[in-house]
Design an enzyme around this catalytic site. Structure first.
Site, PDB file in Angstrom:
ATOM      1  N   ASP A  56       0.807  -1.224   0.000  1.00  0.00           N
ATOM      2  CA  ASP A  56       0.000   0.000   0.000  1.00  0.00           C
ATOM      3  C   ASP A  56       0.844   1.281   0.000  1.00  0.00           C
ATOM      4  O   ASP A  56       0.285   2.376   0.028  1.00  0.00           O
ATOM      5  CB  ASP A  56      -0.956   0.001   1.201  1.00  0.00           C
ATOM      6  CG  ASP A  56      -0.245  -0.191   2.523  1.00  0.00           C
ATOM      7  OD1 ASP A  56       0.930  -0.617   2.524  1.00  0.00           O
ATOM      8  OD2 ASP A  56      -0.857   0.086   3.573  1.00  0.00           O
TER       9      ASP A  56
ATOM     10  N   GLU B  25      11.265  -4.165  12.400  1.00  0.00           N
ATOM     11  CA  GLU B  25      12.396  -3.519  11.717  1.00  0.00           C
ATOM     12  C   GLU B  25      13.628  -3.554  12.617  1.00  0.00           C
ATOM     13  O   GLU B  25      14.723  -3.916  12.199  1.00  0.00           O
ATOM     14  CB  GLU B  25      12.080  -2.049  11.385  1.00  0.00           C
ATOM     15  CG  GLU B  25      10.898  -1.842  10.451  1.00  0.00           C
ATOM     16  CD  GLU B  25       9.558  -1.694  11.175  1.00  0.00           C
ATOM     17  OE1 GLU B  25       9.493  -2.032  12.381  1.00  0.00           O
ATOM     18  OE2 GLU B  25       8.583  -1.263  10.539  1.00  0.00           O
TER      19      GLU B  25
HETATM   20  C1  UGA Z   1       3.354  -0.416   9.193  1.00  0.00           C
HETATM   21  C2  UGA Z   1       4.695  -0.663   8.560  1.00  0.00           C
HETATM   22  O1  UGA Z   1       4.866   0.212   7.474  1.00  0.00           O
HETATM   23  C3  UGA Z   1       4.731  -2.103   8.094  1.00  0.00           C
HETATM   24  O2  UGA Z   1       5.903  -2.347   7.393  1.00  0.00           O
HETATM   25  C4  UGA Z   1       4.592  -2.986   9.297  1.00  0.00           C
HETATM   26  O3  UGA Z   1       4.556  -4.317   8.912  1.00  0.00           O
HETATM   27  C5  UGA Z   1       3.279  -2.673   9.981  1.00  0.00           C
HETATM   28  O4  UGA Z   1       3.180  -1.289  10.273  1.00  0.00           O
HETATM   29  C6  UGA Z   1       3.187  -3.422  11.279  1.00  0.00           C
HETATM   30  O5  UGA Z   1       4.189  -3.556  11.931  1.00  0.00           O
HETATM   31  O6  UGA Z   1       2.094  -3.809  11.662  1.00  0.00           O
HETATM   32  P1  UGA Z   1       0.886  -0.406   8.216  1.00  0.00           P
HETATM   33  O7  UGA Z   1       0.526   0.475   7.087  1.00  0.00           O
HETATM   34  O8  UGA Z   1       0.430  -0.018   9.553  1.00  0.00           O
HETATM   35  O9  UGA Z   1       2.445  -0.636   8.168  1.00  0.00           O
HETATM   36  O10 UGA Z   1       0.425  -1.905   8.007  1.00  0.00           O
HETATM   37  P2  UGA Z   1      -0.256  -2.588   6.757  1.00  0.00           P
HETATM   38  O11 UGA Z   1       0.080  -1.856   5.513  1.00  0.00           O
HETATM   39  O12 UGA Z   1      -1.661  -2.855   7.068  1.00  0.00           O
HETATM   40  O13 UGA Z   1       0.518  -3.994   6.767  1.00  0.00           O
HETATM   41  C7  UGA Z   1       1.882  -4.109   6.426  1.00  0.00           C
HETATM   42  C8  UGA Z   1       2.036  -5.145   5.308  1.00  0.00           C
HETATM   43  O14 UGA Z   1       1.592  -6.399   5.800  1.00  0.00           O
HETATM   44  C9  UGA Z   1       1.202  -4.812   4.078  1.00  0.00           C
HETATM   45  O15 UGA Z   1       1.946  -5.089   2.913  1.00  0.00           O
HETATM   46  C10 UGA Z   1      -0.004  -5.731   4.196  1.00  0.00           C
HETATM   47  O16 UGA Z   1      -0.523  -6.141   2.947  1.00  0.00           O
HETATM   48  C11 UGA Z   1       0.540  -6.901   4.991  1.00  0.00           C
HETATM   49  N1  UGA Z   1      -0.458  -7.511   5.911  1.00  0.00           N
HETATM   50  C12 UGA Z   1      -1.247  -6.746   6.699  1.00  0.00           C
HETATM   51  C13 UGA Z   1      -0.572  -8.874   5.948  1.00  0.00           C
HETATM   52  O17 UGA Z   1       0.122  -9.594   5.228  1.00  0.00           O
HETATM   53  N2  UGA Z   1      -1.512  -9.441   6.804  1.00  0.00           N
HETATM   54  C14 UGA Z   1      -2.325  -8.695   7.581  1.00  0.00           C
HETATM   55  O18 UGA Z   1      -3.154  -9.267   8.316  1.00  0.00           O
HETATM   56  C15 UGA Z   1      -2.192  -7.311   7.529  1.00  0.00           C
HETATM   57 MN    MN Z   2       0.633   0.076   5.109  1.00  0.00          MN
END
Ligand code: UGA
Ligand code: MN
Length: 471
Positions: A297, A380
């Site tokens: 995203d 990270e």
């Molecule tokens: C932030 C950070 O930018 C992420 O790199 C980090 O993994 C995340 O927080 C975290 O630590 O939770 P954020 O925008 O809050 O990102 O999180 P998402 O974009 O919803 O998820 C991060 C990545 O994991 C995305 O590429 C998403 O597609 C993936 N994801 C999310 C999953 O594979 N499973 C899930 O249940 C939710």
């Molecule tokens: Mn994100």
């Protein structure tokens, strides 16, 4: 390529359960309300000198305190011995196992505990507990020795690869089918190091549009291998077709979050996925090129890719739209990273976003314990600790971290829609049947005979139930 299971890695140094326990331990330690904590408390009530003080007794001195005479003297020496052993074990454990001592060198940077304002809406209290846990329980270090409840407190070997999970590849193609990239033929880029772009993704209605948007960025990037890891038990054939259609070299893997983490808040998002990609790189024995964790995203400037491609060890750069400061960025002085600006420090030595760094695989391959533990908010930091990074080794990018080349954009996650659209009308009489079939495949919306708001169709500004127009 058909589905294939890669073998788990040997030997096993740490496993999910251990990490899971580590998280639970943190919570228990800080809440002090669980059964285990009360047992722990009980032990201390019997042997810890301060308990004697607290009940009005003097500090015990050999042979003097009346309450410790006779059998009590024996118990006291036993307690002192036990205490010395516990202190000794803690001391040794701290130096061998603490995150601070895990890297090859210590950069001496202070882990400042700022105001705990987790980015991305993660629960404050939960994070605070984890931080306290990390400082108080050295054994919780996830990629070195771990004390496992399952193994009754035995310490695992500190060597070996820290990832050990089966890897399920859905489809892959190392072939680059793009003829032109930007304004040159593909062959013009043949000498460039490959960027392994790791994208965690998960099923929700925004998944396909997000991946498409990302793909249309990546199509402009030469020498890129896209590792797409989907947080789902089974392979998604729609994704197979989508990814292979772009002509970018890719591997699509199914990497579900372990079920025990699903309900935890915050959940370790994207961790199982990134671990799977690390496993893939390891099993393919890839020790050249550059690794970058690019969520599905975010928004990527094409210049980011030229910047990170020459990473020698670890490069870092600003990420826009992170939390309260709307930016997370290394502080650079005289061309060197000296500190970090990030509104959520929380004890992290490397308070950076996942999108804010790239790693040379030649460098990473020197660290057999490379790991990304299931520790929400600390992925990270712990990953960078696991590859022994020193602050003086960081290569600042983006004109010494003055330019934003990646944005932490977020898309609202909404449930897939259900529209009441009678199946008898979803045939060749209109486009809607085929359209809703495709929306369903993408997890965006589905038609139902019984559920959801009735689909209204309008003509000349007047809306009628769909049956009126379609029949
Ligand atoms: C932030 C950070 O930018 C992420 O790199 C980090 O993994 C995340 O927080 C975290 O630590 O939770 P954020 O925008 O809050 O990102 O999180 P998402 O974009 O919803 O998820 C991060 C990545 O994991 C995305 O590429 C998403 O597609 C993936 N994801 C999310 C999953 O594979 N499973 C899930 O249940 C939710
Ligand atoms: Mn994100």
């Amino acid at each position: 390529m058909p589905s294939a299971y890669y073998q788990p890695l040997e030997p096993q140094a740490s496993d999910d359960n251990d990490e899971r326990w580590a998280i639970e331990d943190d919570d228990e330690q800080s809440s002090g309300r669980t059964e285990r904590s009360s047992q722990y408390q009980h032990l201390h009530t019997r042997c810890y000198p301060q308990q004697l003080l607290a009940t009005g007794d003097q500090l015990p001195s050999m042979g003097m305190a009346p309450r410790l005479r006779g059998a009590g003297t024996c118990r006291r020496s036993y307690c002192i011995m036990l205490l010395l052993i516990v202190v000794g074990v803690c001391f040794v454990g701290y130096f061998f196992v603490s995150p601070q001592s895990a890297g090859r060198g210590d950069d001496g940077a202070e882990d400042a505990n700022g105001i705990y304002e987790p980015h991305n809406g993660k629960g404050k209290r939960r994070h605070l507990k984890l931080i306290l846990g990390m400082q108080m329980i050295p054994h919780d270090h996830p990629f070195k020795a771990t004390i496992s409840k399952r193994n009754h407190g035995r310490i695992h070997s500190t060597t070996g690869h820290a990832l050990n999970e089966p890897l399920h590849i859905c489809s892959e193609s190392p072939e680059d089918r793009r003829v032109y990239i930007q304004d040159k033929p593909r062959s013009a880029y043949a000498q460039l190091p490959v960027i392994y772009f790791v994208t965690p993704t998960y099923p929700r209605r925004e998944q396909i549009p997000e991946l498409k948007r990302l793909a249309y960025t990546l199509l402009h990037v030469p020498r890129l291998y896209w590792l797409v890891a989907n947080d789902q038990e089974r392979c998604d054939t729609f994704l197979d077709t989508l990814l292979s259609g772009f002509g970018i070299p890719y591997a699509h893997m199914a990497s579900p979050m372990p079920s025990e983490f699903r309900k935890s808040k915050p959940a370790p998002r994207g961790v199982a996925n990134r671990r799977a990609a690390l496993q893939w790189l390891h099993q393919q024995n890839i020790t050249n090129g550059v690794l970058y964790f690019g969520d599905d995203d975010n928004t990527y400037d094409l210049r980011l890719f030229s910047e990170i491609r020459q990473t020698q060890r670890v490069s870092m750069f600003p990420v826009g739209l992170i939390a309260e400061y709307a930016v997370s960025v290394p502080v650079v002085r005289d061309g060197k990273v000296v500190a970090f600006l990030d509104s959520w420090v929380a004890g992290r030595r490397w308070p950076v976003d996942m999108a804010g760094f790239a790693v040379s695989l030649a460098y990473m391959s020197q660290y057999p314990n490379v790991n990304m533990p299931y520790k929400p908010g600390y992925e990270e930091d712990l990953f960078l600790r696991s590859i022994g990074l020193r602050i003086d080794q960081i290569e600042p990018k983006g004109a010494n971290c003055t330019e934003i080349l990646v944005w932490h954009t977020q898309t609202k996650n909404k449930k897939s829609a259900v529209v009441r659209l009678n199946s008898e009308f979803l045939d060749g009489r209109s486009n809607l049947g085929a359209l809703f079939q495709s929306l369903k495949l993408m997890g965006v919306a589905s038609a139902s005979d019984t559920e959801g708001p009735v689909a209204m169709i309008s003509k000349n500004g007047k809306s009628k139930s769909h049956s009126f127009i379609l029949s």
